[in-house]
Design an enzyme around this catalytic site. Structure first.
Site, short mmCIF file in Angstrom:
data_model
loop_
_atom_site.label_atom_id
_atom_site.label_comp_id
_atom_site.label_asym_id
_atom_site.label_seq_id
_atom_site.Cartn_x
_atom_site.Cartn_y
_atom_site.Cartn_z
CD GLU A 33 -3.13 -0.76 2.22
OE1 GLU A 33 -2.93 0.07 3.13
OE2 GLU A 33 -4.18 -1.41 2.12
CD GLU B 242 -4.50 -5.48 3.17
OE1 GLU B 242 -3.28 -5.65 3.05
OE2 GLU B 242 -5.02 -4.55 3.82
C1 IDC Z 1 -3.44 -3.85 10.27
C2 IDC Z 1 -3.46 -5.01 11.25
C3 IDC Z 1 -3.08 -4.53 12.64
C4 IDC Z 1 -1.79 -3.74 12.58
C5 IDC Z 1 -1.92 -2.62 11.56
C6 IDC Z 1 -0.65 -1.81 11.40
O1 IDC Z 1 -4.73 -5.63 11.27
O2 IDC Z 1 -2.94 -5.62 13.52
O3 IDC Z 1 -1.51 -3.20 13.85
O4 IDC Z 1 -2.23 -3.19 10.30
O5 IDC Z 1 0.31 -2.52 10.74
C7 IDC Z 1 -4.37 -2.21 5.54
C8 IDC Z 1 -2.98 -2.74 5.66
C9 IDC Z 1 -2.91 -3.80 6.76
C10 IDC Z 1 -3.80 -3.43 7.93
C11 IDC Z 1 -5.25 -3.48 7.45
C12 IDC Z 1 -6.28 -3.26 8.56
O6 IDC Z 1 -2.47 -3.25 4.44
O7 IDC Z 1 -1.55 -3.90 7.16
O8 IDC Z 1 -3.65 -4.39 8.97
N1 IDC Z 1 -5.39 -2.51 6.37
O9 IDC Z 1 -6.12 -1.99 9.14
N2 IDC Z 1 -4.82 -1.37 4.63
C13 IDC Z 1 -6.10 -1.07 4.90
C14 IDC Z 1 -6.50 -1.78 6.02
#
Ligand code: IDC
Length: 348
Positions: free
Chosen positions: A174, A266
């Site tokens: 991302e 994702e």
């Molecule tokens: C989230 C994880 C969480 C972590 C956070 C930061 O669920 O445990 O603390 O990241 O790294 C994304 C990202 C993905 C995120 C997810 C949900 O690619 O890493 O995971 N998300 O927030 N993009 C949109 C949502």
């Protein structure tokens, strides 16, 4: 469709052969059961054809599967029993291996994390699933900040696995706080690095604004359409969280789908935090559209984290039962139902 691992198939052939050799009086050796092939056995080496992802027969296919959580935190959820469930109970086509770079990930121990990814690739391969290797950069958002690390990592991954047909390389999860031009420049440096080792490997590239086709940056897919990455055999990625990303995001996806090759690496049925209430109505709207365009997807995420978007109930990963709906949170029940429906993989 029932899927049987090749090891099981090889085992029954061996058994049949052994029986044939050792049985002198019986009339016929037992015939192996007819076996359904795995996603990789059917589709083989993939290739981007126009805006679609095509199989070895040149036919567009949609891959559906799951993304791990960050392997620095949830490797306990990626083991024999859970991967068996993903392949044989969920009937997933693809495993996304989410390797963070920061937040305790790759940068802290490149050797250890590279070896973990090698291991997960072998596990996916053994089960006939595609292995989507996710370079999970997130903070910092500019993928150029990790360019040297990415070159080192993907050179080794592509070299080791170049003779497999099931590897997909995602070079930027991302990108954020970076212009489209910055991402394009990164991709045009990285794609040749991978191709130097694995000449036919498909590469995925995240779009600006956290893989939103620019929408979260107040931009649009026009940035990409008007200034595409100068390379072949790659796709752009789009992410959505259905309780946060409504019409504006859906409309960008639907405009872009006929113009540029896309894969949804994702998505969640909840908010962008990966938590909160599920919006299954909006999720279904997205999945119906993706099916109609044969755009593949992997859902976030295959872990027992406390958040609603982690498919397993908390504590599941400390045991060995991952099969069926009883170990799943509501989002897990919903997404498993949508992964395990029959695939449409044309062979002629
Ligand atoms: C989230 C994880 C969480 C972590 C956070 C930061 O669920 O445990 O603390 O990241 O790294 C994304 C990202 C993905 C995120 C997810 C949900 O690619 O890493 O995971 N998300 O927030 N993009 C949109 C949502």
């Amino acid at each position: 469709m029932t899927r049987t691992r090749w090891t099981a198939l090889a085992g029954s052939v061996l058994l049949a052969a052994t029986t044939l050799i050792s049985t002198t009086t019986s009339s016929a050796a037992p015939q192996p059961e007819p076996q359904a092939a795995t996603p990789v056995a059917i589709n083989g080496q993939l290739r981007v054809c126009g805006v679609k992802l095509c199989n070895q027969y040149g036919k567009p296919i949609q891959l559906r599967g799951m993304s791990t959580h960050g392997i620095q935190w949830y490797s306990q959820c990626v083991k024999t029993a859970s991967l068996d469930a993903l392949a044989n109970d969920w009937n997933a086509d693809v495993l996304r291996i989410s390797m963070y770079i920061q937040e305790g990930g790759y940068e802290t121990d490149p050797r250890r994390f590279t070896d973990m990814v090698h291991g997960y690739i072998e596990e996916a391969t053994r089960r006939g699933m595609y292995a989507l290797v996710d370079w999970h950069q997130l903070t910092p958002g500019d993928p150029n900040a990790n360019l040297a690390r990415a070159k080192t990592f993907f050179t080794e991954i592509a070299d080791r696995h170049k003779n497999k047909t099931n590897i997909i390389y995602d070079i930027a999860n991302e990108p954020n706080n970076v212009s489209w031009a910055g991402i394009k420049s990164y991709a045009e440096q990285m794609i040749p690095v991978i191709r130097a080792k694995d000449s036919d490997g498909v590469v995925f590239v995240g779009t600006h604004g956290w893989a939103s086709l620019g929408i979260s940056d107040g931009r649009t897919e026009a940035d990409i359409v008007n200034n595409p990455i100068n390379a072949t055999n790659f796709m752009y990625t789009f992410h959505f969280y259905a309780a946060s990303h409504k019409t504006e995001y859906f409309n960008a996806l639907s405009r872009a789908a006929d113009k540029i090759p896309l894969f949804v690496t994702e998505f969640g049925t909840q908010t962008a935090s990966g938590d909160g209430g599920n919006d299954f109505t909006n999720s279904q709207k997205y999945l119906d559209f993706l099916a109609s365009k044969k755009i593949g997807w992997t859902n976030w995420n295959f872990s027992d984290d406390f958040r609603s978007g982690a498919v397993f109930k908390e504590g599941t990963c400390s045991g060995n039962n991952f099969t069926g709906p009883s170990v799943l949170k509501p989002a897990g029940v919903w997404i498993r139902d949508r992964i395990r429906t029959p695939d449409d993989f044309p062979t002629s």
